[in-house]
Scaffold this motif. Structure first.
Motif, mmCIF file in Angstrom:
data_model
loop_
_atom_site.group_PDB
_atom_site.id
_atom_site.type_symbol
_atom_site.label_atom_id
_atom_site.label_comp_id
_atom_site.label_asym_id
_atom_site.label_seq_id
_atom_site.Cartn_x
_atom_site.Cartn_y
_atom_site.Cartn_z
ATOM 1 N N PRO A 140 0.776 -1.240 0.000
ATOM 2 C CA PRO A 140 0.000 0.000 0.000
ATOM 3 C C PRO A 140 0.810 1.294 0.000
ATOM 4 O O PRO A 140 0.536 2.169 -0.831
ATOM 5 C CB PRO A 140 -0.871 -0.121 1.256
ATOM 6 C CG PRO A 140 -0.949 -1.570 1.535
ATOM 7 C CD PRO A 140 0.331 -2.155 1.047
ATOM 8 N N PRO A 141 1.809 1.485 0.877
ATOM 9 C CA PRO A 141 2.513 2.770 0.857
ATOM 10 C C PRO A 141 3.260 3.035 -0.452
ATOM 11 O O PRO A 141 3.262 4.155 -0.952
ATOM 12 C CB PRO A 141 3.499 2.680 2.024
ATOM 13 C CG PRO A 141 2.952 1.625 2.908
ATOM 14 C CD PRO A 141 2.244 0.674 2.012
ATOM 15 N N LEU B 116 0.768 4.044 -3.136
ATOM 16 C CA LEU B 116 0.329 5.422 -2.968
ATOM 17 C C LEU B 116 1.418 6.410 -3.389
ATOM 18 O O LEU B 116 1.130 7.432 -4.004
ATOM 19 C CB LEU B 116 -0.085 5.668 -1.517
ATOM 20 C CG LEU B 116 -1.389 5.000 -1.105
ATOM 21 C CD1 LEU B 116 -1.569 5.067 0.401
ATOM 22 C CD2 LEU B 116 -2.564 5.623 -1.813
ATOM 23 N N SER C 271 -0.850 10.472 1.883
ATOM 24 C CA SER C 271 -1.645 9.259 2.083
ATOM 25 C C SER C 271 -0.739 8.065 2.377
ATOM 26 O O SER C 271 -1.108 7.175 3.148
ATOM 27 C CB SER C 271 -2.495 8.963 0.855
ATOM 28 O OG SER C 271 -3.513 9.920 0.719
ATOM 29 N N ASN D 81 -0.896 5.864 5.613
ATOM 30 C CA ASN D 81 -1.033 4.424 5.469
ATOM 31 C C ASN D 81 0.001 3.688 6.302
ATOM 32 O O ASN D 81 -0.297 2.638 6.869
ATOM 33 C CB ASN D 81 -0.919 4.034 3.998
ATOM 34 C CG ASN D 81 -1.478 2.666 3.730
ATOM 35 O OD1 ASN D 81 -0.832 1.688 4.029
ATOM 36 N ND2 ASN D 81 -2.678 2.643 3.175
ATOM 37 N N PRO E 292 -5.177 -1.325 5.682
ATOM 38 C CA PRO E 292 -4.243 -0.514 4.883
ATOM 39 C C PRO E 292 -4.409 -0.725 3.377
ATOM 40 O O PRO E 292 -4.349 0.238 2.605
ATOM 41 C CB PRO E 292 -2.860 -0.976 5.350
ATOM 42 C CG PRO E 292 -3.081 -1.570 6.683
ATOM 43 C CD PRO E 292 -4.453 -2.148 6.657
ATOM 44 N N SER E 293 -4.653 -1.948 2.967
ATOM 45 C CA SER E 293 -4.858 -2.209 1.542
ATOM 46 C C SER E 293 -6.148 -1.560 1.047
ATOM 47 O O SER E 293 -6.182 -0.989 -0.042
ATOM 48 C CB SER E 293 -4.899 -3.710 1.274
ATOM 49 O OG SER E 293 -3.643 -4.276 1.526
ATOM 50 N N HIS F 245 -7.576 1.091 2.309
ATOM 51 C CA HIS F 245 -7.327 2.530 2.266
ATOM 52 C C HIS F 245 -6.575 2.910 0.997
ATOM 53 O O HIS F 245 -6.921 3.877 0.318
ATOM 54 C CB HIS F 245 -6.537 2.972 3.502
ATOM 55 C CG HIS F 245 -5.993 4.351 3.383
ATOM 56 N ND1 HIS F 245 -4.660 4.579 3.128
ATOM 57 C CD2 HIS F 245 -6.583 5.568 3.456
ATOM 58 C CE1 HIS F 245 -4.460 5.884 3.057
ATOM 59 N NE2 HIS F 245 -5.620 6.498 3.247
ATOM 60 N N ALA F 246 -5.549 2.145 0.652
ATOM 61 C CA ALA F 246 -4.757 2.447 -0.542
ATOM 62 C C ALA F 246 -5.588 2.292 -1.815
ATOM 63 O O ALA F 246 -5.509 3.137 -2.715
ATOM 64 C CB ALA F 246 -3.532 1.549 -0.596
#
Length: 82
Positions: free
Chosen positions: A10-11, A14, A22, A26, A47-48, A50-51
């Motif tokens: 995720p990070p 993003l 974001s 995350n 987290p996934s 959110h991403a």
């Protein structure tokens, strides 16, 4: 491709999508989910999710801007009520 990256890392997904704030948020969410994920394993998906949502919203915003710019440049489509 960006959606797969956002789901698995995720990070990084993003960051590559142009959303550094974001990505930092995350990372914080990942730390919190690792701590509480031992009690509630479903939190590992947060987290996934959110991403994926952030990437989708950014892409929709870009698409919307393209349409608005095209309307400004070429005028409204034929038959558009005023």
């Amino acid at each position: 491709m960006i959606y797969i990256l956002a789901a698995l890392l995720p990070p990084i997904g993003l960051l590559l999508n142009g959303q550094p704030f974001s990505a930092i948020l995350n990372l914080v969410v990942i730390v919190i989910c690792v701590i509480f994920g031992l009690i509630f394993p479903i939190l590992f998906l947060v987290p996934s999710a959110h991403a994926l949502i952030a990437v989708h919203m950014k892409r929709e915003d870009r698409r919307h801007r393209e349409v608005v710019d095209a309307i400004r440049q070429h005028g409204p489509p034929p038959g558009y009520p005023r």
